[in-house]
Motif scaffolding. Structure first.
Motif, PDB file in Angstrom:
ATOM      1  N   ALA A 130       0.826  -1.209   0.000  1.00 53.70           N
ATOM      2  CA  ALA A 130       0.000   0.000   0.000  1.00 53.70           C
ATOM      3  C   ALA A 130       0.858   1.256   0.000  1.00 53.70           C
ATOM      4  CB  ALA A 130      -0.938  -0.007   1.204  1.00 53.70           C
ATOM      5  N   ARG A 131       1.988   1.224   0.697  1.00 54.39           N
ATOM      6  CA  ARG A 131       2.867   2.392   0.769  1.00 54.39           C
ATOM      7  C   ARG A 131       3.330   2.835  -0.614  1.00 54.39           C
ATOM      8  NH1 ARG A 131       3.846   6.122   4.519  1.00 54.39           N
ATOM      9  NH2 ARG A 131       5.870   6.396   3.507  1.00 54.39           N
ATOM     10  N   GLU A 132       3.434   1.890  -1.531  1.00 55.93           N
ATOM     11  CA  GLU A 132       3.946   2.183  -2.867  1.00 55.93           C
ATOM     12  C   GLU A 132       2.831   2.434  -3.874  1.00 55.93           C
ATOM     13  OE1 GLU A 132       7.180   2.576  -3.184  1.00 55.93           O
ATOM     14  OE2 GLU A 132       7.353   2.057  -1.046  1.00 55.93           O
ATOM     15  N   HIS A 133       1.589   2.386  -3.423  1.00 52.22           N
ATOM     16  CA  HIS A 133       0.462   2.474  -4.346  1.00 52.22           C
ATOM     17  C   HIS A 133       0.085   3.925  -4.618  1.00 52.22           C
ATOM     18  CE1 HIS A 133      -3.501   1.670  -6.112  1.00 52.22           C
ATOM     19  NE2 HIS A 133      -3.078   0.431  -6.294  1.00 52.22           N
ATOM     20  N   LYS A 134      -0.444   4.185  -5.805  1.00 54.63           N
ATOM     21  CA  LYS A 134      -0.810   5.548  -6.194  1.00 54.63           C
ATOM     22  C   LYS A 134      -1.954   6.112  -5.348  1.00 54.63           C
ATOM     23  CE  LYS A 134      -3.874   3.905  -9.904  1.00 54.63           C
ATOM     24  NZ  LYS A 134      -4.171   3.967 -11.367  1.00 54.63           N
ATOM     25  N   TRP A 135      -2.737   5.241  -4.702  1.00 52.28           N
ATOM     26  CA  TRP A 135      -3.853   5.709  -3.889  1.00 52.28           C
ATOM     27  C   TRP A 135      -3.569   5.617  -2.397  1.00 52.28           C
ATOM     28  CZ3 TRP A 135      -7.309   2.359  -7.470  1.00 52.28           C
ATOM     29  CH2 TRP A 135      -7.584   3.087  -8.645  1.00 52.28           C
ATOM     30  N   TYR A 136      -2.307   5.506  -2.050  1.00 52.93           N
ATOM     31  CA  TYR A 136      -1.950   5.437  -0.631  1.00 52.93           C
ATOM     32  C   TYR A 136      -2.543   6.609   0.146  1.00 52.93           C
ATOM     33  CZ  TYR A 136       0.782   5.986   3.635  1.00 52.93           C
ATOM     34  OH  TYR A 136       1.155   6.166   4.948  1.00 52.93           O
ATOM     35  N   GLU A 137      -2.403   7.825  -0.378  1.00 52.36           N
ATOM     36  CA  GLU A 137      -2.876   9.006   0.342  1.00 52.36           C
ATOM     37  C   GLU A 137      -4.381   8.943   0.592  1.00 52.36           C
ATOM     38  OE1 GLU A 137      -1.834  13.595   0.222  1.00 52.36           O
ATOM     39  OE2 GLU A 137      -3.004  13.017  -1.553  1.00 52.36           O
ATOM     40  N   THR A 138      -5.139   8.459  -0.387  1.00 52.63           N
ATOM     41  CA  THR A 138      -6.590   8.364  -0.229  1.00 52.63           C
ATOM     42  C   THR A 138      -6.941   7.488   0.962  1.00 52.63           C
ATOM     43  OG1 THR A 138      -6.812   8.562  -2.632  1.00 52.63           O
ATOM     44  CG2 THR A 138      -8.742   7.811  -1.418  1.00 52.63           C
ATOM     45  N   SER A 139      -6.303   6.334   1.046  1.00 48.67           N
ATOM     46  CA  SER A 139      -6.572   5.425   2.155  1.00 48.67           C
ATOM     47  C   SER A 139      -6.058   5.988   3.473  1.00 48.67           C
ATOM     48  CB  SER A 139      -5.931   4.058   1.877  1.00 48.67           C
ATOM     49  OG  SER A 139      -6.395   3.082   2.784  1.00 48.67           O
ATOM     50  N   ARG A 140      -4.896   6.628   3.425  1.00 48.57           N
ATOM     51  CA  ARG A 140      -4.330   7.219   4.645  1.00 48.57           C
ATOM     52  C   ARG A 140      -5.251   8.309   5.185  1.00 48.57           C
ATOM     53  NH1 ARG A 140      -2.051   5.579   8.624  1.00 48.57           N
ATOM     54  NH2 ARG A 140      -0.200   4.760   7.556  1.00 48.57           N
ATOM     55  N   LEU A 141      -5.898   9.061   4.299  1.00 45.82           N
ATOM     56  CA  LEU A 141      -6.810  10.112   4.755  1.00 45.82           C
ATOM     57  C   LEU A 141      -8.046   9.541   5.449  1.00 45.82           C
ATOM     58  CD1 LEU A 141      -6.558  12.684   1.826  1.00 45.82           C
ATOM     59  CD2 LEU A 141      -5.734  12.957   4.177  1.00 45.82           C
ATOM     60  N   ILE A 142      -8.431   8.309   5.110  1.00 44.03           N
ATOM     61  CA  ILE A 142      -9.499   7.657   5.883  1.00 44.03           C
ATOM     62  C   ILE A 142      -9.036   7.471   7.314  1.00 44.03           C
ATOM     63  CG2 ILE A 142     -10.903   5.591   6.184  1.00 44.03           C
ATOM     64  CD1 ILE A 142     -10.873   5.163   3.205  1.00 44.03           C
ATOM     65  N   THR A 143      -7.811   6.986   7.500  1.00 39.39           N
ATOM     66  CA  THR A 143      -7.322   6.744   8.861  1.00 39.39           C
ATOM     67  C   THR A 143      -7.192   8.040   9.645  1.00 39.39           C
ATOM     68  OG1 THR A 143      -4.931   6.864   8.383  1.00 39.39           O
ATOM     69  CG2 THR A 143      -6.026   4.762   7.999  1.00 39.39           C
TER      70      THR A 143
END
Length: 247
Positions: free
Chosen positions: A180-193
């Protein structure tokens, strides 16, 4: 000999089912852990009754073509947390898709199953949302276990209380985090957290209707109703709708 809590719960369940004109049999997943799933369930005397094969009258009846909001109102447990999370995300000025992701991120916990809830939740909504939203929901569960100071996200104190200070995430979680850290949508998921962690205010009152526009724009509600549109996850919505259906 005094009854155990499980035996008391089963007795109460049996007493309630006796008042119905249908026999209710729980699926294995409802009782596994509380009892050894390898042991057969004792067969209930049918007394001429038929088995439950549709709506359970102990629950409010869902509309014929249920919407996402119908599930929030009639089948999901208290949704205060996800509503607060979605409002916080909106207040923080994130994209509407992330607001929707925050609204949906814990629906598996609220209405289906807790274990691997990010994966289950993503699968529930995948046919109806942007791929980025479902990916973010799937991985928020993983990211919750790993701090990221660049987003102001610390490991939750609540996890220390719940799981112990020495808890280590399972290897598959650690591996998923690395990907996930290397994925283009990492920030999107991180913003959920980020918008998930602080959304537990018992005094905050948020109405589901605040998100009518967001859901209308970004959730593809099937015209047949959730559970009846033949999507890959329709059967999951039907299970939530009819949780005691025999087959």
């Amino acid at each position: 000999m005094a009854m155990t809590s499980l035996e008391r719960a089963e007795a109460a369940e049996h007493a309630m089912s006796q008042e119905l004109d249908r026999i209710v049999v729980k699926s294995v997943i409802y009782t596994s852990g509380e009892r050894d799933p390898r042991e057969p369930l004792p067969r209930q005397p049918d007394q001429g009754k038929l088995y439950m094969m549709g709506h359970d009258p102990r629950l409010p009846r869902m509309p014929e073509k249920p919407t996402l909001f119908d599930f929030y109102k009639y089948r999901f447990g208290p949704s205060t947390h996800v509503l607060q999370s979605a409002r916080l995300a909106r207040k923080n000025g994130v994209d509407q898709k992330i607001v929707l992701a925050c609204l949906l991120h814990d629906i598996s916990v609220n209405g289906f199953i807790r274990g691997d809830h990010g994966y289950w939740g993503a699968q529930l909504v995948e046919p109806y949302v942007d791929e980025e939203v479902s990916w973010a929901i799937r991985h928020h569960q993983v990211l919750r276990f790993f701090a990221d100071e660049s987003y102001g996200y610390k490991y939750p104190d609540s996890y220390i209380r719940l799981f112990g200070a020495d808890y280590t995430p399972d290897p598959y979680v650690q591996e998923a985090y690395k990907r996930a850290r290397e994925h283009k949508w990492y920030e999107t998921s991180r913003l959920i957290t980020v918008n998930d962690l602080y959304a537990f205010d018992p005094n905050a009152l948020v109405e589901l209707e605040e998100f009518t526009d967001v859901v209308g724009r970004h959730f593809k509600q099937p015209k047949e109703g959730l559970g009846f549109d033949h999507s890959p996850s329709a059967h999951m919505w039907r299970t939530i709708n009819y949780p005691t259906k025999y087959l």
